[in-house]
Design a protein around this motif. Structure first.
Motif, short mmCIF file in Angstrom:
data_model
loop_
_atom_site.label_atom_id
_atom_site.label_comp_id
_atom_site.label_asym_id
_atom_site.label_seq_id
_atom_site.Cartn_x
_atom_site.Cartn_y
_atom_site.Cartn_z
N GLY A 62 51.34 42.08 31.74
CA GLY A 62 52.68 41.66 32.13
C GLY A 62 52.81 40.28 32.73
N TRP A 63 51.78 39.43 32.58
CA TRP A 63 51.82 38.09 33.15
C TRP A 63 52.04 37.04 32.06
N PRO A 64 52.71 35.92 32.38
CA PRO A 64 52.91 34.87 31.38
C PRO A 64 51.57 34.24 30.97
N THR A 65 51.40 34.01 29.68
CA THR A 65 50.17 33.38 29.20
C THR A 65 50.30 31.85 29.31
N GLU A 66 49.17 31.19 29.28
CA GLU A 66 49.11 29.73 29.38
C GLU A 66 48.38 29.17 28.17
N LYS A 67 48.67 27.92 27.82
CA LYS A 67 48.01 27.29 26.68
C LYS A 67 46.64 26.74 27.03
N GLY A 68 46.41 26.47 28.31
CA GLY A 68 45.12 25.93 28.71
C GLY A 68 44.98 25.94 30.22
N ALA A 69 43.83 25.54 30.69
CA ALA A 69 43.55 25.47 32.13
C ALA A 69 43.48 24.02 32.56
N ASP A 70 43.90 23.76 33.80
CA ASP A 70 43.81 22.42 34.40
C ASP A 70 44.62 21.38 33.64
N ILE A 71 45.76 21.81 33.07
CA ILE A 71 46.59 20.86 32.32
C ILE A 71 48.02 20.85 32.85
N GLY A 72 48.20 21.27 34.09
CA GLY A 72 49.52 21.24 34.69
C GLY A 72 50.24 22.56 34.72
N GLY A 73 49.63 23.61 34.17
CA GLY A 73 50.25 24.93 34.18
C GLY A 73 49.87 25.71 35.42
N ALA A 74 49.81 27.03 35.27
CA ALA A 74 49.53 27.91 36.40
C ALA A 74 48.05 28.24 36.56
N VAL A 75 47.22 27.88 35.57
CA VAL A 75 45.80 28.21 35.61
C VAL A 75 44.97 26.98 35.94
N TRP A 76 44.17 27.10 36.97
CA TRP A 76 43.33 25.98 37.41
C TRP A 76 41.95 26.48 37.78
N THR A 77 40.97 25.60 37.66
CA THR A 77 39.60 25.94 38.02
C THR A 77 39.42 25.80 39.52
N ARG A 78 38.84 26.81 40.12
CA ARG A 78 38.62 26.79 41.56
C ARG A 78 37.23 27.36 41.88
N PRO A 79 36.63 26.97 42.99
CA PRO A 79 35.30 27.47 43.34
C PRO A 79 35.35 28.91 43.84
N VAL A 80 34.24 29.59 43.67
CA VAL A 80 34.08 30.93 44.23
C VAL A 80 33.13 30.81 45.42
N PRO A 81 33.63 30.94 46.63
CA PRO A 81 32.79 30.72 47.81
C PRO A 81 31.52 31.57 47.80
N GLY A 82 30.43 30.92 48.15
CA GLY A 82 29.16 31.63 48.26
C GLY A 82 28.35 31.72 47.00
N THR A 83 28.94 31.36 45.84
CA THR A 83 28.24 31.54 44.57
C THR A 83 27.77 30.24 43.95
N GLY A 84 28.36 29.11 44.29
CA GLY A 84 28.08 27.86 43.61
C GLY A 84 28.75 27.77 42.25
N ALA A 85 29.59 28.76 41.93
CA ALA A 85 30.26 28.81 40.64
C ALA A 85 31.74 28.48 40.79
N SER A 86 32.35 28.09 39.68
CA SER A 86 33.79 27.88 39.61
C SER A 86 34.35 28.68 38.45
N VAL A 87 35.64 29.01 38.52
CA VAL A 87 36.24 29.82 37.47
C VAL A 87 37.71 29.45 37.35
N ALA A 88 38.22 29.44 36.12
CA ALA A 88 39.63 29.13 35.86
C ALA A 88 40.45 30.41 35.93
#
Length: 223
Positions: A62-88
């Motif tokens: 039930g959520w709006p879809t996006e065309k891509g990440a980190d391009i001005g929409g609602a989906v952005w890459t952010r770090p996951v504390p404690g893991t050294g990893a990032s995820v969009a």
């Protein structure tokens, strides 16, 4: 004498008979995974859902879809504390909850490497629950080790820990290990944006994170 680092300790505990035996003696944990229904489709498992990448749309949950990440929409890459990893992921309540799930997985199930986490996927060709990746409301944890349809790679203690993480999310998050065709790497927001449970859970996570000894990695100190 210095203490061992958290990640190796978790791996040792989860990958030995002692660790499994301990988990089996904790009321509600060892049976939680087995008690989770495996034949209930849930909100976002229907194979009929499909996203048209030309016009946009709505993912299965039930959520709006996006065309891509980190391009001005609602989906952005952010770090996951404690893991050294990032995820969009979708910014806001959804990412607050999913990042919390990933962090708990890292501390309680399996120490994660930076390339163990997969978030947003472009919508083209996605169907069913996979459309949730296109809205930034799903994440795959260790998908290479836990491919769709495969089971048996997780120890009983690990499955119990996952069941506890999902149960703590109070119906907001669903684990793909409970699908008819299991995908044990998959976790998704299982409610639409308007569901009040999502905001309440995100608020509870925020308060835990700010409280000393109540965030991921220090769960033993919870009251």
């Amino acid at each position: 004498m210095s203490l061992p680092s958290p990640a190796p300790t978790r791996r040792v505990l989860l990958r030995t008979a002692t660790g499994i035996a301990v988990a089996a003696t904790v009321p509600g944990l060892a049976t939680a995974a087995a008690a989770t229904p495996t034949d209930v489709p849930g909100l976002a498992e229907s194979p009929a859902s499909r996203v048209d990448p030309r016009t946009g749309g709505t993912s299965a949950n039930g959520w709006p879809t996006e065309k891509g990440a980190d391009i001005g929409g609602a989906v952005w890459t952010r770090p996951v504390p404690g893991t050294g990893a990032s995820v969009a992921l979708r910014l806001g309540l959804a990412s607050t909850v999913l990042v919390h799930v990933i962090s708990r997985y890292h501390y309680e199930v399996e120490a994660l490497e930076p390339d163990d986490i997969q978030g947003f996927q472009a919508p083209r060709g996605l169907t069913g629950y996979r459309t949730n990746y296109a809205s930034g409301t799903a994440v795959a944890i260790r998908p290479g080790a836990l491919p769709p349809g495969a089971t048996g790679a997780l120890f009983p203690a690990q499955r119990a820990a996952i069941a506890d993480i999902v149960a703590d999310c109070a119906g907001v998050v669903r684990w793909g290990g409970t699908f008819r065709t299991p995908y044990e790497a998959h976790f998704q927001i299982d409610v639409p944006p308007s569901d009040d449970r999502l905001a309440r859970l995100a608020d509870r996570i925020g308060r835990r994170t700010l409280a000393l000894g109540q965030g991921p990695g220090t769960l033993a100190l919870r009251g």
